[in-house]
Scaffold this motif. Structure first.
Motif, PDB file in Angstrom:
ATOM      1  N   ALA A   7       0.809  -1.228   0.000  1.00  0.00           N
ATOM      2  CA  ALA A   7       0.000   0.000   0.000  1.00  0.00           C
ATOM      3  C   ALA A   7       0.834   1.266   0.000  1.00  0.00           C
ATOM      4  O   ALA A   7       0.330   2.351  -0.313  1.00  0.00           O
ATOM      5  N   GLN A  15      -2.811   6.713  -1.255  1.00  0.00           N
ATOM      6  CA  GLN A  15      -4.196   6.951  -1.631  1.00  0.00           C
ATOM      7  C   GLN A  15      -4.621   6.159  -2.864  1.00  0.00           C
ATOM      8  O   GLN A  15      -5.726   5.605  -2.911  1.00  0.00           O
ATOM      9  N   ILE A  18      -5.371   2.697  -1.870  1.00  0.00           N
ATOM     10  CA  ILE A  18      -6.641   2.621  -1.148  1.00  0.00           C
ATOM     11  C   ILE A  18      -7.799   2.601  -2.140  1.00  0.00           C
ATOM     12  O   ILE A  18      -8.687   1.731  -2.089  1.00  0.00           O
ATOM     13  N   ASP A  19      -7.785   3.540  -3.063  1.00  0.00           N
ATOM     14  CA  ASP A  19      -8.865   3.632  -4.053  1.00  0.00           C
ATOM     15  C   ASP A  19      -8.875   2.407  -4.966  1.00  0.00           C
ATOM     16  O   ASP A  19      -9.946   1.896  -5.324  1.00  0.00           O
ATOM     17  N   LYS A  22     -10.306  -0.615  -3.100  1.00  0.00           N
ATOM     18  CA  LYS A  22     -11.766  -0.546  -3.024  1.00  0.00           C
ATOM     19  C   LYS A  22     -12.391  -1.047  -4.319  1.00  0.00           C
ATOM     20  O   LYS A  22     -13.358  -1.826  -4.309  1.00  0.00           O
ATOM     21  N   MET A  36      -3.560  -5.540   2.997  1.00  0.00           N
ATOM     22  CA  MET A  36      -2.986  -4.244   2.684  1.00  0.00           C
ATOM     23  C   MET A  36      -1.847  -3.968   3.651  1.00  0.00           C
ATOM     24  O   MET A  36      -2.046  -3.905   4.869  1.00  0.00           O
ATOM     25  N   LEU A  43      -3.404   3.559   7.173  1.00  0.00           N
ATOM     26  CA  LEU A  43      -4.231   2.773   6.258  1.00  0.00           C
ATOM     27  C   LEU A  43      -5.623   2.542   6.812  1.00  0.00           C
ATOM     28  O   LEU A  43      -6.615   2.581   6.071  1.00  0.00           O
ATOM     29  N   LEU A  46      -7.606   5.739   6.321  1.00  0.00           N
ATOM     30  CA  LEU A  46      -7.955   5.965   4.919  1.00  0.00           C
ATOM     31  C   LEU A  46      -9.001   4.964   4.423  1.00  0.00           C
ATOM     32  O   LEU A  46      -9.899   5.314   3.658  1.00  0.00           O
ATOM     33  N   CYS A  47      -8.889   3.718   4.858  1.00  0.00           N
ATOM     34  CA  CYS A  47      -9.875   2.706   4.457  1.00  0.00           C
ATOM     35  C   CYS A  47     -11.238   3.020   5.053  1.00  0.00           C
ATOM     36  O   CYS A  47     -12.269   2.861   4.391  1.00  0.00           O
TER      37      CYS A  47
END
Length: 352
Positions: A7, A15, A18-19, A22, A36, A43, A46-47
């Motif tokens: 990550a 970021q 993360i995106d 998802k 991750m 993290l 952000l998640c």
């Protein structure tokens, strides 16, 4: 499939990871678990903000260190044993995950996977396979940077690995494989490429190759020929890949600059928006997602440093395809009789 995601790797990490994670959890049903790896507190925050922190398919693994994009790959692997990249590879090494994905330092990922995961049985050297768009679909170029000082026999392994990727990931039943050279005639090339050609021709005549060997091809054949796999050493392949990428970017810039200089061209460009968008999408590395480092135990996907969430999604899809089709097992099976014949040939020629 269980995937370890570095990550903290990439120019725009974490970021974009993360995106991308998802997107992958939403669209890749076969992704049973996503590990991750990185700064746990960051993290998790952000998640949670992205709305999937509580997913039962997500697990965050803490890693206190990060490998920088400008660091020496081998040095980073040796000195940063607790980096997000090293720990992600360890998850595959320990059997927790099936695949690892990183948009971080390419040299570090190659070093980490080669050292920690080791090579598949029958494979002499790992190679990076890079798909390049052409008039037919894609041509898979290998090696593009993992092994700059290749031997002719290494290209035999690249041929087998890339051809099986072409068959099972790109749905090409009988891939056509060629050696990159400065002419299509069998006598053309340097000593390295001519010896690789000789070995492949011998194996083809012995009916041991899981693909069709079509001899030599030149640089322009990358974009307009029947070739599905192009073979070269990692030094030449890396220069080739970066030259192609830079040419596409420069050509696009020239078109934009030319259009801006002429009002009528700007009007015409409005009508061509769909065409430009389609071409741009085809040339965009994010549409491929990543390049597999083939020949190591487990699956390793190397995404571009400037990867976006779409690239992470598509790289996850590639990893899933490699796992689902058991490409590594097929490589081991294909290489066994090939290596036996190469040993027999070497013994025969040493006697002569």
């Amino acid at each position: 499939m269980k995937l370890a995601l570095d990550a903290m790797g990439g120019d725009n990490a974490p970021q974009i990871n993360i995106d991308g994670a998802k997107e992958a959890l939403q669209h890749v049903d076969a992704l049973d678990k996503l590990y991750m790896v990185g700064d746990e507190a960051l993290l998790k925050r952000l998640c949670d903000a992205a709305g999937f922190g509580g997913s039962p398919r997500l697990e965050i693994v803490h890693a206190p260190e990060v490998v920088g994009m400008d660091e020496s790959g081998l040095v980073a692997v040796r000195q940063k044993k607790h980096s997000s990249m090293s720990i992600a590879v360890d998850l595959v090494k320990d059997g927790v995950c099936d695949a690892v994905l990183s948009a971080g330092n390419t040299g570090a990922e190659v070093a980490a996977c080669t050292i920690k995961l080791r090579l598949l049985e029958g494979v002499e050297r790992a190679g990076i396979v890079s798909p390049i768009p052409n008039n037919r679909n894609y041509v898979l170029v290998s090696d593009t940077g993992a092994n700059p000082d290749a031997k002719p026999s290494h290209l035999v392994g690249y041929a087998v690995m890339s051809a099986l990727m072409a068959r099972y990931i790109y749905n090409i039943p009988e891939p056509k494989v060629a050696v990159m050279s400065n002419g299509t005639e069998d006598c053309k090339g340097c000593e390295f490429s001519k010896e690789a050609h000789r070995l492949l021709r011998h194996l083809a005549d012995a009916n041991l190759l899981p693909f069709q060997f079509i001899g030599n091809r030149e640089g322009h054949d990358l974009f307009d020929s029947d070739m599905d796999v192009a073979l070269t050493d990692g030094f030449t392949g890396n220069i080739l890949l970066k030259s192609v990428e830079a040419t596409a970017i420069t050509f696009a810039r020239w078109i934009k600059d030319g259009i801006k200089k002429h009002p009528m061209a700007m009007v015409g460009a409005l009508g061509m928006r769909g065409v430009f968008r389609s071409i741009g999408d085809r040339l965009n590395a994010d549409s491929v997602g990543g390049c597999p480092l083939m020949g190591v135990r487990g699956v390793s996907i190397i995404a571009h440093g400037s990867a976006n969430p779409r690239a992470i999604l598509n790289a996850t899809r590639m990893a899933e395809g490699m796992c689902r089709h058991s490409v590594n097992d097929r490589i081991i099976a294909a290489m066994a009789p090939i290596n036996e014949e190469l040993r027999r040939l070497a013994e025969e020629e040493s006697v002569v």
